[in-house]
Design an enzyme around this catalytic site. Structure first.
Site, PDB file in Angstrom:
ATOM      1  N   ALA A 215       7.111  58.953   5.892  1.00  0.00           N
ATOM      2  CA  ALA A 215       6.163  58.125   5.127  1.00  0.00           C
ATOM      3  C   ALA A 215       6.679  56.700   5.044  1.00  0.00           C
ATOM      4  O   ALA A 215       7.693  56.360   5.658  1.00  0.00           O
ATOM      5  CB  ALA A 215       5.984  58.700   3.728  1.00  0.00           C
ATOM      6  N   ASN A 216       6.005  55.860   4.294  1.00  0.00           N
ATOM      7  CA  ASN A 216       6.505  54.515   3.991  1.00  0.00           C
ATOM      8  C   ASN A 216       6.229  54.245   2.522  1.00  0.00           C
ATOM      9  O   ASN A 216       5.629  55.065   1.829  1.00  0.00           O
ATOM     10  CB  ASN A 216       5.853  53.470   4.908  1.00  0.00           C
ATOM     11  CG  ASN A 216       4.352  53.467   4.756  1.00  0.00           C
ATOM     12  OD1 ASN A 216       3.834  53.173   3.689  1.00  0.00           O
ATOM     13  ND2 ASN A 216       3.644  53.826   5.818  1.00  0.00           N
TER      14      ASN A 216
END
Ligand code: CTP
Length: 406
Positions: A215-216
């Site tokens: 993810a970020n």
């Protein structure tokens, strides 16, 4: 001269705190009253040392409130009723001390108590010496106020009461009145009536196994702010949201929750068919693990994970760019660390966008926080918006103004 007629009939609480700039509050009341607003002045006990309450009550046509009770009659001033009466609250000048109390909820005077009860938009015009203004506690407290949704009317730079030159001068009364007039003009704007606006927001999660994912750190705040402002301006909004910790309760927004880039693509393609405007604010993961493990990968097992092979995710904005037909507007976002402008412009053409919003990656801006600095470019590289540091909710309105003008 700014058109301030929209302020006619508005109820404004003007909070005055103890600073030299309190003398400017007299002009501020006059300008509000001249525009047709009703003004209730609340002064902190210290403010009375700087400007006489009788001046303010004469100009506003209402007794000034400082205490919780009127001494001789025992009449109680209800901060709750005042908070409900007001269409806007303006604190000008706002000293470092009052800003600190507002940030921390220290309700030891009528002004801060009313602030804590107020349901209306709040505008804060700081005024103090440059060193106080630059102190980390002031900066942090102002950030707190912004995160509560308050509007900061930035002080100007110039000669201060101390004769030092720097940032800390309260904004001029004419400009404060103009900020409020713009605010109310915007709040009543319905320029997106009948339009269908689609917004993508947040990150995507690309699973590795049932408990792990790539993810970020996108918070989704910018996308949610755009969706909310578009709905307030009359649009029917479809918000396609990756996993985030925020939610929205603004009427007129349909939220489609998705997890992966491929889910987001599917929802976006379906929604775009009827959209007039698509704003791609999501930070889509560019890659996903090629293999998804059905069972949690164990550290000790032979099949434990040594490496993850990644494959490219679909480019959602580019897919919409190909499907786009005449009359649809497609707006992208870009987050760059190098060659910001050149990279942003190449994305406009690669993805067939109509404009691109370049996020700033300077310290403290963009991901996770409530403020941002952006530039918006059109296809020819013209700068349509070059914003200062602003609350994302205010920026959302600026960006929608630009989109409407394309
Ligand atoms: N975008 C998208 N789908 C992707 C990647 C990006 O829809 N798979 C959209 C983003 O929502 C944004 C724009 O494309 O509006 C630019 O995103 P960005 O990540 O900056 O661009 P990339 O094409 O991924 O380029 P790079 O990461 O190499 O800078």
């Amino acid at each position: 001269m700014h058109d301030t007629s929209i302020l006619a009939g508005k109820h404004i609480i003007l909070g005055i705190t103890g600073g030299i700039a309190a003398y400017k509050s007299a002009s501020l009341v006059r300008l509000f009253v001249k525009a047709g607003a009703e003004v209730q002045v609340i002064m902190t006990p210290n403010a009375r040392q700087f400007i006489a309450p009788v001046t303010m009550s004469t100009l506003s046509g209402k007794p000034v409130i400082t205490e919780f009770f009127t001494a001789n009659s025992g009449e109680w001033h209800s901060h709750v009723d005042l908070g409900l009466w007001a269409d806007a609250m303006v604190i000008a000048p706002a000293t470092a001390s009052t800003i600190g109390k507002m940030a921390g909820g220290v309700a030891d005077n009528m002004l801060v108590t009313t602030y804590l009860s107020a349901k209306c938009p709040v505008f804060v015009a700081p005024a103090m010496d440059l060193d106080m203004m630059a102190h980390p506690s002031t900066t942090r407290n102002i950030e707190y106020l912004r995160s509560y949704g308050n509007h900061i009317i930035e002080p100007a730079a110039g000669e201060l009461a101390s004769h030092l030159i720097g940032k800390g001068r309260m904004e001029e009364p004419e400009n404060i009145v103009a900020v409020l007039a713009d605010f109310f003009a915007r709040a009543s704007k319905r320029d997106l009536d009948g339009k269908h606006v689609m917004v993508t927001a947040g990150p995507t999660h690309e699973p590795i196994d049932p408990v792990r994912y790539i993810a970020n750190s996108s918070s989704g705040k910018m996308g949610y702010a755009l969706a909310e402002k578009a709905a307030r301006r009359g649009a029917r909004v479809t918000l396609i949201s990756g996993p985030v910790n925020i939610s929205t309760s603004v009427p007129g927004i349909d939220v489609i929750h998705v997890t992966t880039a491929r889910d987001m693509l599917e929802a976006a393609i379906a929604t775009f068919k009827t959209a007039d405007i698509a704003i791609m604010a999501a930070a889509v993961a560019d890659y996903r693990p090629e293999v998804y493990h059905d069972h949690k990968i164990k550290r000790e097992s032979d099949s434990g994970l040594q490496e993850i092979t990644l494959v490219k995710n679909p480019d959602i904005a580019a897919s919409l760019g190909k499907a786009k037909h005449h009359g649809q507007k497609l707006i992208g976002f870009a987050l760059e660390t190098d060659n910001e402008q050149a990279n942003a412009l190449s994305k406009i053409h690669r993805k067939n966008l109509d404009a691109i919003v370049l996020n700033s990656l300077r310290q403290g801006e963009c991901f996770g926080v409530d403020t941002n600095i952006v530039k918006v470019f059109d296809r020819d590289g013209n700068i349509l918006l070059d914003s200062p540091l602003k609350a994302k909710s205010d920026l959302a309105d600026d960006i929608l103004d630009v989109i409407s003008s394309i």
